[in-house]
Design a protein around this motif. Structure first.
Motif, PDB file in Angstrom:
ATOM      1  N   LYS A 627      -1.565   7.443  10.326  1.00 48.35           N
ATOM      2  CA  LYS A 627      -2.492   7.428   8.673  1.00 48.35           C
ATOM      3  C   LYS A 627      -1.845   6.387   7.732  1.00 48.35           C
ATOM      4  O   LYS A 627      -3.113   6.082   7.269  1.00 48.35           O
ATOM      5  N   VAL A 628      -0.968   6.107   7.870  1.00 45.98           N
ATOM      6  CA  VAL A 628      -0.339   4.853   6.928  1.00 45.98           C
ATOM      7  C   VAL A 628      -1.301   3.667   7.495  1.00 45.98           C
ATOM      8  O   VAL A 628      -1.794   3.001   6.589  1.00 45.98           O
ATOM      9  N   LEU A 629      -1.297   3.460   8.548  1.00 49.24           N
ATOM     10  CA  LEU A 629      -2.073   2.057   9.214  1.00 49.24           C
ATOM     11  C   LEU A 629      -3.459   2.310   8.894  1.00 49.24           C
ATOM     12  O   LEU A 629      -3.961   1.190   8.517  1.00 49.24           O
ATOM     13  N   GLN A 630      -4.099   3.586   8.958  1.00 50.52           N
ATOM     14  CA  GLN A 630      -5.563   3.502   8.768  1.00 50.52           C
ATOM     15  C   GLN A 630      -5.708   3.379   7.263  1.00 50.52           C
ATOM     16  O   GLN A 630      -6.744   3.010   6.678  1.00 50.52           O
ATOM     17  N   SER A 631      -4.851   3.899   6.463  1.00 49.37           N
ATOM     18  CA  SER A 631      -4.943   3.542   4.896  1.00 49.37           C
ATOM     19  C   SER A 631      -5.037   2.297   4.564  1.00 49.37           C
ATOM     20  O   SER A 631      -5.810   1.646   3.782  1.00 49.37           O
ATOM     21  N   VAL A 632      -3.963   1.749   5.068  1.00 51.34           N
ATOM     22  CA  VAL A 632      -3.765   0.127   4.933  1.00 51.34           C
ATOM     23  C   VAL A 632      -5.275  -0.576   5.575  1.00 51.34           C
ATOM     24  O   VAL A 632      -5.827  -1.607   4.658  1.00 51.34           O
ATOM     25  N   ALA A 633      -5.567  -0.229   6.543  1.00 49.46           N
ATOM     26  CA  ALA A 633      -6.724  -0.806   7.230  1.00 49.46           C
ATOM     27  C   ALA A 633      -7.908  -0.640   6.413  1.00 49.46           C
ATOM     28  O   ALA A 633      -8.818  -1.489   6.121  1.00 49.46           O
ATOM     29  N   LYS A 634      -8.628   0.606   5.801  1.00 52.05           N
ATOM     30  CA  LYS A 634      -9.386   0.812   4.808  1.00 52.05           C
ATOM     31  C   LYS A 634      -9.297   0.124   3.715  1.00 52.05           C
ATOM     32  O   LYS A 634     -10.225  -0.323   2.913  1.00 52.05           O
ATOM     33  N   ALA A 635      -8.126   0.084   2.893  1.00 51.02           N
ATOM     34  CA  ALA A 635      -7.654  -0.793   1.949  1.00 51.02           C
ATOM     35  C   ALA A 635      -8.054  -2.231   1.917  1.00 51.02           C
ATOM     36  O   ALA A 635      -8.870  -3.031   1.206  1.00 51.02           O
ATOM     37  N   VAL A 636      -7.744  -2.904   3.252  1.00 51.41           N
ATOM     38  CA  VAL A 636      -7.894  -3.972   3.522  1.00 51.41           C
ATOM     39  C   VAL A 636      -9.652  -4.395   3.560  1.00 51.41           C
ATOM     40  O   VAL A 636     -10.235  -5.265   3.195  1.00 51.41           O
TER      41      VAL A 636
END
Length: 768
Positions: A627-636
């Motif tokens: 979930k952290v990975l996906q949150s960072v990816a969406k922010a990027v």
């Protein structure tokens, strides 16, 4: 081996990369943890449709999350277009909606002793999720309730076993005191209860459907290494690995070390020869155990090998859990076009297989190996090409970047440190670099009640002795407590330099006072004392592993935040550059505003040129890292719409739980003994809640910093096998001469990172 897969299993098998099954027990591999839950749920419902009154034993704990979720979703959507589509795709098109109320439930195990009212009691989980949640008939169920197991003289376990300590040697030796005589008689009564429990299971014909996770040592239920393959229900001790993974449930390994368990046996599972016994597992951390459990002959070292005698036994795995199986290794090499990555892997693994340094490998060695012989254009130069590519990765790992803005992210506190601390050390030494560290979740679960209680008592003592001077400063309770956070940090680190333990503790107490005022809005010293009194009363009335009220959880989280600030202050990073994000998904409140926007706002504000994150998403428990990975990816992704990110680098790391291989990565960072020593010292001095390892890794009975060092050393051995020892101790570079460890890292541009995150997202989501 004749493979007799059910229709559901056949449907998932068609989607699997692994079609050729050569293991001693059949398996099905899927590409994500949620899909593993869907497979388990559909297989369960398929069996229930044919056995509506059957005997079932189902999983308890966090890893049951997706099994429960998808079982409910299917039952609620059985005849809707959504549900029909899933059924048609997975072999259940003509199956009527199963009725669960006729099932006979068997609880596979529980801690002993433990109150049935505790939320961390496995019976509590069963009652909530299966008896109530699935609508099973409690009168048809066999349950393990510590409160209802008769003991000698009709006494309760709290009277018979003070401190919940049970000495099983009383089964074999003379009882020497009145208390021991009472305990001995009670142990025999528990043993009798276990025998009767076993008999009741067998009277039902034995378990017909069994679904369970597997422990890191290969345990099933609580049948740990060394368990007799024909064992029955019994009261038993656990081993370190089991104690480590249950520490989080029981409030620390200090508790789990002394807590026994009642478990059904491996013989219980084998009594019904038609038992559909399924073991599910996710993530690369369990891959070695899975390999041994599926490929080895029956052995007490790997309890799951006992299932080989059951024709209907199955393993349901994620690709990560299956990655070390011979089938998976072969599929890796034959699937798709040959790549240099495959060449690297084949050559590096050959060095280990035949115990030869890369420089000593001959062309005949390569030709004799199953996978090296597949290398296109195999020649005398093949090994040197691999050596050159690994050296290029090492060179990249030794480069000193300048004028960079780093934004390092970690799902939990200490993830960044355990993952890439040696690389960060070099980044911080360059004055032109700007450092930011962001932890995405609260660390409250890592702080024991005992630690907090001791800290609060020390804080009161400091107040009594007049050593918390800041509390008397003008306006402290108005807004003064909000300032000079860096002073607390500096005081603590200064005390480390002075080797003054009391002043270090005083520094922690300073921060505790600030946290108490922040959370409880205290307006005076007497308010603070009253708050501390109430907290201690609450802790004293809470069982080990119990759920804390929100404010106490927040206080624990702020202690972890202080620790994170201490770590990076070692290298000159100020408190304002350590960001505590508290993403919403961790609290059950997931949205763009709570999960993505806080990260995106930091990107806009600080404009990082390098972002790091943990890239180990195929975990076997709560999917925080994913979930952290996906949150960072969406922010990027959002930030990419606003700015030109063509020069932005994304660094992916793994830590002590999941490990990269040298052929997986673009960067290899050499680690010196000096760097290891710095890492260990700063970990043990700053992560004060973790010094005694209340929640250790099952891989090591010690601090995580020790495990990280072991991981780095093992990775160094991989590279050393290829390059040779003399490459290091004779090297012209002082750093390489001092190298005794390695850190492996990905290095991606925005496009590459978003593609990987998108691919992962498609496998993890969109099932419904």
């Amino acid at each position: 081996m004749k493979l007799n897969f059910s229709k559901v299993e056949q449907a998932f098998l068609k989607e699997s990369k692994l079609q050729k099954i050569t293991t001693r027990t059949p398996y099905v591999a899927v590409d994500s943890f949620p899909k593993l839950g869907l497979l388990s749920a559909l297989s369960f419902l398929e069996w229930v449709a044919e056995n509506p009154n059957g005997v079932v034993s189902l999983p308890t704990g966090k890893t049951a999350q997706y099994f429960l979720q998808f079982t409910h979703l299917m039952l609620e959507n059985w005849d809707t277009p959504k549900g029909q589509k899933i059924r048609e795709e997975h072999g259940l098109a003509d199956v009527k909606k199963p009725e669960l109320s006729g099932l006979q439930f068997v609880q596979m195990g529980d801690f002993y002793p433990i109150s049935s009212e505790q939320h961390n009691c496995l019976l509590n989980f069963v009652l909530k999720n299966y008896i109530e949640g699935f609508g099973l008939d409690i009168n048809k169920a066999l349950l393990i309730n510590s409160d209802e197991i008769d003991l000698a003289e009709g006494k309760h376990f709290s009277e018979v076993f003070p401190g919940f300590n049970i000495d099983l040697s009383l089964r074999y030796r003379e009882a020497k005191t009145q208390l021991e005589k009472l305990q001995q008689a009670s142990i025999f009564k528990i043993d009798q209860w276990c025998t009767e429990y076993e008999n009741k299971i067998r009277e039902k014909g034995g378990i017909g459907f069994f679904l369970s996770g597997i422990g890191p040592d290969g345990h099933i239920a609580f049948n740990t290494r060394g368990s007799d393959h024909f064992s029955s229900t019994r009261l038993k001790e656990t081993n370190f690995e089991t104690q480590a993974i249950t520490a989080a449930d029981l409030g620390g390994i200090e508790v789990s070390r002394n807590r026994l368990v009642i478990t059904i046996g491996l013989g219980t599972l084998g009594f019904n020869p038609k038992n559909k016994a399924i073991i599910y597992a996710a993530g690369e951390a369990i891959a070695e155990t899975i390999k041994n459990s599926l490929e080895d002959e029956p052995s007490v070292v790997y309890p799951a090998t006992s299932l080989q005698r059951l024709p209907n036994a199955r393993f349901y795995l994620t690709d990560g859990a299956a990655v070390k199986l011979n089938d998976a290794v072969e599929e890796y090499y034959i699937d798709g076009p040959w790549t240099h990555q495959k060449t690297e892997r084949a050559v590096i693994e050959l060095c280990s297989k035949i115990n030869k340094f890369g420089g000593k490998l001959t062309l005949d060695d390569l030709k004799a190996d199953k996978y090296c012989s597949m290398i296109p254009g195999l020649s005398e130069n093949t090994v040197q090409e691999v050596i050159d590519s690994i050296q290029a990765k090492l060179k990249k790992g030794m480069e000193r970047d300048k004028n960079q803005i780093y934004y390092h992210t970690g799902p939990h506190h200490d993830d960044i440190m355990l993952g890439i601390m040696p690389a960060i050390n070099r980044q911080t030494r360059e004055a032109t670099n700007e450092m930011h560290f962001a932890v995405m979740t609260s660390g409250s679960n890592a702080v024991t009640n005992t630690f907090l209680r001791d800290l609060l008592e020390d804080t009161v003592k400091m107040l009594d002795q007049g050593k918390i001077e800041m509390i008397n400063f003008p306006n402290f309770f108005d807004d003064g407590y909000k300032y000079k956070w860096d002073k607390d940090i500096y005081h603590y680190l200064d005390s480390i330099a002075a080797q003054d333990k009391e002043e270090q503790r005083r520094g922690v107490c300073h921060r505790t006072i600030r946290a108490l005022v922040t959370i409880w809005d205290a307006k005076s010293e007497s308010d603070v004392r009253e708050v501390v009194k109430r907290i201690i009363e609450n802790l004293d009335s809470t069982y080990d592993g119990g759920i804390n009220p929100p404010k106490i959880s927040r206080l624990k989280g702020m202690i972890r935040e202080f620790e994170e600030e201490l770590v990076w202050a070692h290298y000159g990073t100020m408190v304002k550059n350590v960001h505590h994000k508290h993403l919403g998904f961790y609290y059950g409140n997931s949205s763009f505003e709570t999960d993505v926007l806080p990260i995106l706002e930091d990107f806009r504000k600080y404009k990082p040129t390098v972002i790091s994150l943990a890239m180990d998403p195929q975990g076997s428990g709560p999917d925080t890292h994913y979930k952290v990975l996906q949150s960072v990816a969406k922010a990027v992704e959002e930030w990419n719409k606003e700015e030109d990110l063509s020069n932005l680098r994304i660094v992916g790391y793994r830590n002590v739980w999941f490990k990269y291989n040298p052929w997986d990565v673009e960067v290899i960072v050499p680690v010196s003994l000096n760097s290891m020593a710095t890492h260990e010292k700063s970990f043990k001095e700053c992560y004060i809640t973790q010094v005694n390892a209340s929640f250790p890794s099952y891989q090591l009975d010690g601090a995580f910093s020790d495990l990280a060092q072991r991981t780095w050393f093992e990775q160094h051995k991989q590279i050393q096998f290829l390059l040779g020892k003399n490459y290091f101790y004779e090297n012209s570079s002082p750093l390489l001469r001092a190298t005794h460890g390695m850190v492996y890292m990905r290095d991606l541009n925005v496009q590459e990172f978003l593609q990987e995150a998108s691919k992962l997202g498609k496998s993890m989501e969109g099932i419904f």
